[in-house]
Write a protein that holds these residues in place. Structure first.
Motif, mmCIF file in Angstrom:
data_model
loop_
_atom_site.group_PDB
_atom_site.id
_atom_site.type_symbol
_atom_site.label_atom_id
_atom_site.label_comp_id
_atom_site.label_asym_id
_atom_site.label_seq_id
_atom_site.Cartn_x
_atom_site.Cartn_y
_atom_site.Cartn_z
ATOM 1 N N LEU A 134 -12.141 96.557 72.335
ATOM 2 C CA LEU A 134 -11.390 96.883 71.022
ATOM 3 C C LEU A 134 -10.784 95.798 70.615
ATOM 4 C CD1 LEU A 134 -11.240 99.364 69.222
ATOM 5 C CD2 LEU A 134 -9.192 100.295 70.325
ATOM 6 N N ALA A 135 -10.243 94.845 71.057
ATOM 7 C CA ALA A 135 -9.663 93.682 70.595
ATOM 8 C C ALA A 135 -10.568 92.899 69.741
ATOM 9 C CB ALA A 135 -9.008 92.895 71.659
ATOM 10 N N SER A 136 -11.719 93.144 69.857
ATOM 11 C CA SER A 136 -12.577 92.199 68.997
ATOM 12 C C SER A 136 -12.960 92.891 67.776
ATOM 13 C CB SER A 136 -13.941 91.901 69.645
ATOM 14 O OG SER A 136 -14.625 93.037 70.184
ATOM 15 N N THR A 175 -5.272 84.934 63.490
ATOM 16 C CA THR A 175 -5.017 83.764 64.289
ATOM 17 C C THR A 175 -4.220 84.293 65.251
ATOM 18 O OG1 THR A 175 -3.023 83.381 62.742
ATOM 19 C CG2 THR A 175 -5.067 82.482 62.218
ATOM 20 N N GLY A 176 -4.451 83.595 66.384
ATOM 21 C CA GLY A 176 -3.679 83.945 67.791
ATOM 22 C C GLY A 176 -4.463 84.885 68.410
ATOM 23 N N GLY A 181 -2.925 91.171 66.524
ATOM 24 C CA GLY A 181 -3.252 91.123 65.234
ATOM 25 C C GLY A 181 -3.652 92.461 64.642
ATOM 26 N N ILE A 182 -3.428 93.504 65.441
ATOM 27 C CA ILE A 182 -4.115 94.952 65.111
ATOM 28 C C ILE A 182 -3.031 95.781 64.345
ATOM 29 C CG2 ILE A 182 -5.118 96.866 65.939
ATOM 30 C CD1 ILE A 182 -6.814 94.977 67.774
ATOM 31 N N ASP A 227 1.007 94.508 62.812
ATOM 32 C CA ASP A 227 0.440 93.756 63.896
ATOM 33 C C ASP A 227 0.860 94.172 65.336
ATOM 34 O OD1 ASP A 227 -0.891 92.043 62.485
ATOM 35 O OD2 ASP A 227 0.845 90.502 62.231
ATOM 36 N N GLY A 228 1.376 95.364 65.136
ATOM 37 C CA GLY A 228 2.149 96.117 66.614
ATOM 38 C C GLY A 228 1.208 97.242 67.120
#
Length: 393
Positions: A134-136, A175-176, A181-182, A227-228
């Motif tokens: 899911l991070a992608s 970035t990062g 960044g979600i 972003d959290g």
């Protein structure tokens, strides 16, 4: 062992679900599963009594009960063949996330209608390209005056057309670290920039794809910190994965399996033996799920234990479906309305639904990866990759 209050609550829920109007509504839905409805009147009846979200505060439409009340409700819905997908999506999963992350204004705006059964909500996390990682995810949210614009595609999701709002995971920083960044957004599903498309699948309930074409979300509908979102997704999915709803469904299916064995295979000892074995596994799975509820009450619900329960109980459902298939043979795949359909098509619906149990809220393979990682047997990145397919749960 249930407390006297919990036993009383179970009896009251069961009494409501035995009402003729509830039985009639559920029978109508079962007769036409492709219509993609849900038991609206039954949900509203439960809502009128504070029983649709019984563990929520009274100010939001609940009973101020313990989380065990929700577990009892889930078991009774399964036992009385009441379709629970909208309850799982809107109350158990989305509602739990709102309780965790929403501010006071958001809770006041969204929770009462969910508890009353007058509105529904869907989780939109999964993406075709992201798979189990899911991070992608690629859906993005771009900053504009007064809010954000969402662009991207989510799939699959269920009961999407009936949902008034969706909770959408989107990337706000590119970035990062990907997880950092979600952000989560509460989106109006009736917005003209939100397109819902039916997908062709074998699932008895229709699956959908949802596309966002510059959908505007105001700042006051950002759920939690910008972003959290990753931490909240992790906590929310752990709650989804207690496994109790999977276990309740598997135990109801075991009742059907027992009926079919007595009806068409009473002389086959191996089927009876397997039924006993699966009932034993179901009892163990229920104990595991209820132990996780206690951990949730204590604020000590771990991702690894939740994954273990979800895996065990989802696989149990698949085993029960397999047993019914072997008992009934080709008659098992005949759907409702076809001559000689096993259990008037319920077995066919079970066989169609069972594979999805192993996918929703994270695939069985990912659940094993999470457990292995927690035991030090796999890469730590397994926790990240475990956040899969929440929208399909």
């Amino acid at each position: 062992m249930l407390t006297p209050d919990e036993r009383r609550f179970r009896e009251e829920v069961a009494a409501l679900l035995r009402r003729p109007e509830v039985t009639a509504e559920c029978a109508t839905l079962a007769a036409d599963p492709g219509k993609d409805g849900y038991p609206v009147r039954t949900y509203r009846l439960l809502g009128e009594h504070g029983m649709l979200a019984p563990d929520w505060p009274r100010r939001y439409g609940g009973l101020d009960g313990p989380v065990t009340y929700q577990a009892i409700l889930q078991e009774e819905l399964a036992r009385h063949d009441v379709q629970d997908t909208v309850f799982i999506n809107a109350v158990k999963n989305a509602g739990a996330l709102l309780m965790l992350a929403a501010d006071a204004d958001q809770k006041a705006r969204y929770l009462p209608s969910l508890a009353a059964g007058t509105a529904t909500m869907v989780l939109l996390y999964s993406e075709r390209e992201a798979g189990s990682d899911l991070a992608s995810l690629r859906t993005r949210a771009d900053r504009v005056d007064g809010g954000w614009r969402l662009t991207g595609v989510k799939r699959p999701s269920v009961k999407t057309r009936s949902a008034a709002h969706g909770i959408v995971a989107a990337r706000t920083t590119r970035t990062g670290r990907a997880e950092a960044g979600i952000t989560l957004f509460i989106v109006r599903m009736r917005d003209e920039t939100v397109r819902v498309r039916l997908l062709e699948t074998f699932n008895p309930e229709p699956f959908y794809e949802v596309a966002f074409d510059g959908t505007f979300v105001a700042d006051d509908d950002v759920l939690g910190p910008v972003d959290g979102g990753w931490f909240m997704l992790s906590a929310g999915l752990a709650i989804e994965r207690t496994g109790l709803d999977y276990n309740a469904k598997a135990r109801r299916w075991l009742d059907v399996a027992g009926e079919r064995i007595r009806a068409v295979a009473s002389g086959r000892a191996e089927f009876a033996d397997r039924l006993v074995d699966l009932r034993t596994q179901a009892a163990a799975g229920r104990l595991l799920a209820w132990r996780l509820l206690q951990r949730q009450i204590e604020g000590d619900l771990s991702a690894e234990e939740a994954a273990m329960s979800k895996w065990f109980n989802a696989e149990l459902g698949a085993k029960v479906a397999r047993l019914c298939l072997e008992v009934d043979g080709t008659y098992a795949v005949l759907e409702r309305g076809e001559p000689d359909a096993a259990r008037t098509g319920m077995v066919a619906a079970m066989l169609s639904e069972a594979p999805g149990l192993r996918l929703s809220a994270g695939t069985s393979e990912v659940m094993l990866h999470i457990v292995a990682s927690g035991l030090g047997l796999g890469a730590a990145s397994g926790i990240a990759s475990g956040l899969s397919m929440g929208a399909a749960s």
